[in-house]
Design a protein around this motif. Structure first.
Motif, PDB file in Angstrom:
ATOM      1  N   SER A  88       8.426   5.133   3.759  1.00 55.18           N
ATOM      2  CA  SER A  88       8.307   5.909   2.527  1.00 55.18           C
ATOM      3  C   SER A  88       7.815   5.035   1.384  1.00 55.18           C
ATOM      4  O   SER A  88       7.927   3.804   1.419  1.00 55.18           O
ATOM      5  N   LYS A  89       7.283   5.691   0.375  1.00 54.13           N
ATOM      6  CA  LYS A  89       6.853   4.963  -0.826  1.00 54.13           C
ATOM      7  C   LYS A  89       8.040   4.265  -1.486  1.00 54.13           C
ATOM      8  O   LYS A  89       7.899   3.176  -2.051  1.00 54.13           O
ATOM      9  N   ASP A  90       9.195   4.900  -1.404  1.00 50.23           N
ATOM     10  CA  ASP A  90      10.378   4.315  -2.020  1.00 50.23           C
ATOM     11  C   ASP A  90      10.777   3.013  -1.323  1.00 50.23           C
ATOM     12  O   ASP A  90      11.129   2.033  -1.974  1.00 50.23           O
ATOM     13  N   THR A  91      10.708   3.004   0.017  1.00 46.29           N
ATOM     14  CA  THR A  91      11.038   1.783   0.760  1.00 46.29           C
ATOM     15  C   THR A  91      10.078   0.662   0.412  1.00 46.29           C
ATOM     16  O   THR A  91      10.491  -0.477   0.145  1.00 46.29           O
ATOM     17  N   SER A  92       8.786   0.965   0.401  1.00 44.40           N
ATOM     18  CA  SER A  92       7.798  -0.084   0.102  1.00 44.40           C
ATOM     19  C   SER A  92       7.961  -0.586  -1.325  1.00 44.40           C
ATOM     20  O   SER A  92       7.800  -1.780  -1.594  1.00 44.40           O
ATOM     21  N   TYR A  93       8.326   0.302  -2.235  1.00 48.87           N
ATOM     22  CA  TYR A  93       8.521  -0.096  -3.632  1.00 48.87           C
ATOM     23  C   TYR A  93       9.716  -1.040  -3.770  1.00 48.87           C
ATOM     24  O   TYR A  93       9.636  -2.077  -4.437  1.00 48.87           O
TER      25      TYR A  93
ATOM     26  N   ASN B  18       0.811  -1.213   0.000  1.00 49.70           N
ATOM     27  CA  ASN B  18       0.000   0.000   0.000  1.00 49.70           C
ATOM     28  C   ASN B  18       0.847   1.266   0.000  1.00 49.70           C
ATOM     29  O   ASN B  18       0.423   2.296   0.499  1.00 49.70           O
ATOM     30  N   GLY B  19       2.041   1.185  -0.535  1.00 45.71           N
ATOM     31  CA  GLY B  19       2.874   2.382  -0.625  1.00 45.71           C
ATOM     32  C   GLY B  19       3.378   2.890   0.702  1.00 45.71           C
ATOM     33  O   GLY B  19       3.681   4.078   0.841  1.00 45.71           O
ATOM     34  N   GLY B  20       3.473   2.008   1.712  1.00 39.62           N
ATOM     35  CA  GLY B  20       4.030   2.419   3.000  1.00 39.62           C
ATOM     36  C   GLY B  20       3.002   2.846   4.021  1.00 39.62           C
ATOM     37  O   GLY B  20       3.363   3.254   5.127  1.00 39.62           O
ATOM     38  N   THR B  21       1.705   2.755   3.705  1.00 36.36           N
ATOM     39  CA  THR B  21       0.647   3.142   4.645  1.00 36.36           C
ATOM     40  C   THR B  21       0.103   1.911   5.351  1.00 36.36           C
ATOM     41  O   THR B  21      -0.302   0.948   4.711  1.00 36.36           O
ATOM     42  N   PHE B  22       0.102   1.961   6.677  1.00 37.81           N
ATOM     43  CA  PHE B  22      -0.383   0.848   7.492  1.00 37.81           C
ATOM     44  C   PHE B  22      -1.838   1.058   7.855  1.00 37.81           C
ATOM     45  O   PHE B  22      -2.225   2.105   8.372  1.00 37.81           O
ATOM     46  N   ASN B  23      -2.674   0.064   7.556  1.00 42.83           N
ATOM     47  CA  ASN B  23      -4.084   0.096   7.924  1.00 42.83           C
ATOM     48  C   ASN B  23      -4.362  -1.015   8.924  1.00 42.83           C
ATOM     49  O   ASN B  23      -4.027  -2.175   8.680  1.00 42.83           O
ATOM     50  N   GLU B  24      -4.986  -0.671  10.020  1.00 40.40           N
ATOM     51  CA  GLU B  24      -5.388  -1.688  10.988  1.00 40.40           C
ATOM     52  C   GLU B  24      -6.529  -2.509  10.401  1.00 40.40           C
ATOM     53  O   GLU B  24      -7.463  -1.970   9.811  1.00 40.40           O
ATOM     54  N   ALA B  25      -6.442  -3.825  10.566  1.00 42.15           N
ATOM     55  CA  ALA B  25      -7.462  -4.713   9.996  1.00 42.15           C
ATOM     56  C   ALA B  25      -8.799  -4.517  10.702  1.00 42.15           C
ATOM     57  O   ALA B  25      -8.854  -4.324  11.912  1.00 42.15           O
ATOM     58  N   TYR B  26      -9.883  -4.569   9.940  1.00 36.35           N
ATOM     59  CA  TYR B  26     -11.223  -4.447  10.511  1.00 36.35           C
ATOM     60  C   TYR B  26     -12.214  -5.217   9.650  1.00 36.35           C
ATOM     61  O   TYR B  26     -11.954  -5.505   8.477  1.00 36.35           O
TER      62      TYR B  26
ATOM     63  N   PRO C 184       1.948  -0.001  -6.676  1.00 30.68           N
ATOM     64  CA  PRO C 184       2.249   1.434  -6.740  1.00 30.68           C
ATOM     65  C   PRO C 184       3.739   1.682  -6.900  1.00 30.68           C
ATOM     66  O   PRO C 184       4.563   1.001  -6.288  1.00 30.68           O
ATOM     67  N   LYS C 185       4.067   2.637  -7.743  1.00 28.47           N
ATOM     68  CA  LYS C 185       5.457   3.000  -7.972  1.00 28.47           C
ATOM     69  C   LYS C 185       5.615   4.490  -7.704  1.00 28.47           C
ATOM     70  O   LYS C 185       4.862   5.298  -8.252  1.00 28.47           O
TER      71      LYS C 185
END
Length: 863
Positions: A532-537, A499-507, A635-636
């Motif tokens: 960062s987006k770069d790290t996740s990429y 998700n480009g470095g964004t953490f979502n809590e599961a629900y 995502p890039k």
């Protein structure tokens, strides 16, 4: 001349004060004080009684349609389609005359023996209960009547306040004023809970005894049902038959004491053994429904009973197709390793939407039952190498000190007495993509040591992994944790990479509406940027290699997949089986985590297969689950960090030529020779690629002579080599030499070959005595370890590739598919320098699970 002012004599001319006399309380004054006090008390009592009466009548009229379970709450999937009612089992209300008198008396004797005498509230019972509570200094006895219990069940709120109790009394009095005793006890029996999702006396009779005609119930059955309101779960005859029988005896004793049955009837009913088994009813979505219920209780503060009968509409995130797929595959025994006995290999799986954190499907175990044990949240297991991206590689990238092109140390080494090992051998350096693809251990530990254990520890916590203080050690790099993790946490964590470095809590719940269609709860929680987006990429790019040509190859599906395998070894000396196998992976749309293993692993309950089993299952489920989601791309970021600049090597005239190689099967050594080059301070770099690898790697960086011997050989592999000349004075390296290919064909003994037989798909082959590794391992009557490893006159340790000479190496190698494709081995190897296992920092005498895929000394020994 000023006149003199006359001086006043300093004398006190004021008369002394008299002491006040205390007024005696006259009889007349006492009388009027008591009179007005009593009058005020009577006025307050009358006003209170009038308020309670009027309020009770009003509430009764407003809620009398709720005296029975009239409306179930309903649950909807992510598309708003009804999944089903919140599955309470109830029947139509039974009229007064359809309920046997003795059945009513059984409940009266047990719950409210003065029921026929009081007017809804039993002052004597309340007083008796209060005295017992004071003596015991705790609440030991309730004072609520059957009428009050019925009144209590009308309201959804369960808060313990004075006003709630007053309202309960109001309703109870109104009930008594508007109904006969028979009607009240009948409403009570039609409304109360009889364990789990069973509501009403007729539904309970049908479920527990298979009897829909209440007049046919026997005395012991009536007493069994009358025992349940005090503890519907504790005294459930199906789940707790002994507790139920003990409580039944108490009910029968009360019935006899109050004259409803004889002593003979009591003894007969007391000794009956309950042996009824309700017919099995297969219901869809049980695991997801139970998870929804738990979340609903948490976010609303309502009890399970409130939610069952409150007429709520619960809108969930479940994808019907994905949930049906996961239930179907969990029911297929062929997807799981066969156990040696009746104890099943268990599993857990969670599938999440990357964009939102919404859970689209989950399963907490095989043969899951309503309100059963869910391994999604309740079971915590060691993740093995699946934790490497979270604690080592991603935080290293995020630190800015490393990119995916940074060289990492891959030398055989120890870190303060912690000595992990690799399966594929060692080299001075290795690239980060190769380290992740092959699941090597040394680079992960080295990297965590470089960035600091605390950095990796905090990063994992940001991604939702639950860790304790004692987990702050280098074994964390290989998944060594004190409590382990679960599929819910792992899917949450990996979805941040997708998700480009964004953490979502599961629900699992989007919205809850009450019976009046008013919104009771709505999910309004945004994601948190954890990298960062770069790290996740970069992490996604590297973990795609794991699926394309690494340890997770069997998870490949028709959409792009990135992920990581994880294996936890047995922790038992000399036993190379596994306790836990994982695969956590993601497509651009969904992230899923799979765990497989035994609930209580021991010597006879361990997995013989590696994480390829979990990867295969992941791929089988996800290929079907993603069909309900529109295909996307990973995502890039708009700007990607440039790779680490490598110095341009100038043209060098002197290039190594004449490289040749040969293999001696008697010594298992490859000998390389080449023509030397002219120059001062010349060294030679030797590069090698084995048949399971995608690229060459440096195996010797300081050869002086123009020949070397390669001892790190596994028979049955094909090896390719090339050599370069390195000029230390100018720090330059020549172009590569010619490439030579060497096949390490084993020495074949001069004996009559045994006929080919198809061997079981296992990692470890067993001979009679001794041991041998690889193809035709040494030692007669030996044990072969690894795929296609076999001792002479022993059993083959894995499947062979028809028509292809190459084989996979050593212990823990992945199963080779029948199509002849070479699959990189799963990283489980014999320990080096210590037994497999992480010594628990809290109890140094106990051994936690071994936590690496190809590790030795699988943990840190903490003093």
């Amino acid at each position: 001349m000023a006149s003199k002012r006359p001086t006043r004599a300093n004398t006190n001319t004021e008369p002394p004060k008299k002491k006040k006399k205390k007024r005696k309380l006259s009889k007349k004054r006492l009388f009027w004080t008591l009179f007005f006090t009593a009058a005020f008390a009577i006025f307050c009592a009358l006003a209170g009684y009038l308020f309670i009466t009027v309020n009770g009548e009003r509430l009764y009229n407003e809620n009398k349609d709720k005296m029975i379970v009239a409306e179930n709450s309903k649950v909807y999937d992510r598309n708003g389609k009804l999944m089903g009612q919140l599955s309470i089992q109830k029947s139509e209300p039974v009229d007064d005359d359809q309920i046997p008198k003795l059945l009513k008396e059984a409940f009266i004797a047990t719950e409210d023996k003065r029921f026929m005498e009081h007017g809804g509230v039993d002052i004597w019972s309340i007083g008796r209960a209060a005295v017992k509570d004071i003596i015991a200094r705790a609440k030991v006895e309730g004072g609520s009547t059957i009428t009050q219990q019925l009144a209590k069940n009308i309201f959804l709120s369960r808060e313990k306040t004075f006003f709630r109790k007053a309202t309960e009394v109001s309703i109870a009095m109104a009930l008594e004023n508007n109904n006969t005793k028979d009607q009240i006890i009948s409403m009570y029996l039609n409304r109360i809970n009889f364990g789990g999702q069973i509501y009403g006396i007729k539904a309970a009779s049908q479920y527990y005894f298979g009897q829909s005609d209440l007049s046919q119930l026997e005395v012991w059955q009536m007493a069994t049902l009358a025992a349940m309101p005090k503890g519907p779960t504790k005294y459930n005859p199906l789940r707790n038959p002994e507790n139920s029988k003990e409580r039944r005896a108490i009910v029968l004793q009360l019935m006899q004491e109050q004259g409803y049955i004889t002593a003979e009837e009591r003894e007969t009913a007391k000794n009956v053994v309950y042996d009824y088994t309700p017919p099995a009813k297969k219901q869809q979505y049980l695991a997801f429904m139970d998870y929804v219920m738990s979340e609903a209780e948490e976010v609303t503060g309502l009890s399970q009973d409130d939610l069952n009968v409150g007429g709520y509409k619960i809108y969930t995130t479940m994808d019907a197709n994905a949930q049906q797929v996961i239930e179907k595959e969990f029911a297929d025994d062929s997807n799981f390793e066969k156990s040696a006995d009746d104890v099943q290999v268990q599993a857990s799986m969670v599938i999440m939407n990357n964009d939102t954190g919404a859970i689209v499907a989950l399963m907490g175990g095989r043969d899951y039952e309503r309100k059963g044990y869910s391994r999604v949240t309740s079971s915590r297991r060691q993740p093995g190498s699946a934790l490497k991206p979270i604690v080592s590689y991603a935080p290293a990238l995020e630190s800015g000190q490393y990119t995916k092109d940074s060289p990492l140390s891959n030398k055989k080494q120890c870190f303060s007495n912690y000595c992990p090992g690799n399966l594929h051998g060692y080299s001075d350096t290795i690239s980060m993509p190769d380290a992740i693809q092959k699941s090597e251990n040394i680079p992960a530990v080295w990297l965590l040591n470089e960035i600091g254990v605390n950095t990796g520890f905090k990063f994992a916590q940001k991604l939702g992994i639950t860790l304790d203080k004692e987990d702050k050690n280098l074994s964390l790099a290989l998944g060594g944790t004190s409590k382990g993790t679960n599929t819910l946490e792992m899917s949450q964590a990996f979805s941040a990479f997708a998700n480009g470095g964004t953490f979502n809590e599961a629900y699992s719940i989007k919205q809850i509406k009450d019976s009046d269609d008013k919104v009771k709860y709505e999910r309004k929680k945004d994601g948190v940027e954890v990298m960062s987006k770069d790290t996740s990429y970069q992490m996604t790019e590297m973990m795609k290699n794991v699926v394309e040509s690494g340890t997770g190859k069997k998870a490949a599906i028709s959409r792009p997949v990135a992920g990581k395998t994880g294996t936890t070894q047995s922790g038992i000396k000399g036993n190379k089986s596994n306790r836990d196998v994982w695969f956590v992976g993601y497509t651009p749309e969904l992230t899923a985590a799979v765990w497989m293993g035994y609930d209580n692993p021991d010597k006879t309950h361990l997995l013989h297969k590696s994480s390829s089993l979990a990867a295969t299952f992941w791929g089988k489920v996800m290929e079907q689950a993603v069909q309900g989601f529109e295909a996307k791309s990973f995502p890039k970021p708009e700007t990607v960090k440039p790779p680490v600049e490598v110095p341009v090597v100038p043209d060098i005239v002197s290039v190594v030529t004449g490289l040749s190689g040969s293999y001696d099967p008697s010594t298992q050594i490859v000998s390389l020779n080449w023509n030397g080059v002219e120059g001062n301070n010349v060294q030679y770099h030797v590069y090698r690629k084995e048949s399971s690898e995608s690229d060459f790697r440096l195996i010797k960086d300081a050869a002086i002579a123009s020949n070397i011997e390669d001892f790190d050989i596994v028979e049955g592999y094909t090896y390719e080599y090339y050599v370069t000349a390195f000029f230390a004075d100018t720090n330059t390296e020549s172009e590569k030499s010619n490439i030579v290919q060497v096949f390490t064909e084993p020495l074949v003994p001069d004996i009559e070959p045994e006929p080919d037989t198809e061997q079981p798909d296992i990692n470890n082959g067993n001979g009679n005595n001794g041991s041998g590794n690889g193809n035709n391992g040494s030692g007669n009557n030996g044990t072969g370890n690894g795929n296609t490893g076999n001792g002479n006159n022993g059993n083959t340790g894995g499947g062979t590739i028809p028509g292809v000479p190459e084989t996979n190496p050593g212990t823990g190698g992945e199963t080779i598919p029948p199509d002849g494709t070479t699959v990189p081995p799963e990283q489980t190897v014999p320990p080096v320098g210590g037994d497999s296992g992480v010594t628990n920092p809290v109890d140094p005498g106990s051994v936690n699970t071994g936590t690496t895929e190809n590790g030795a000394s699988q943990g840190t020994t903490t003093p």
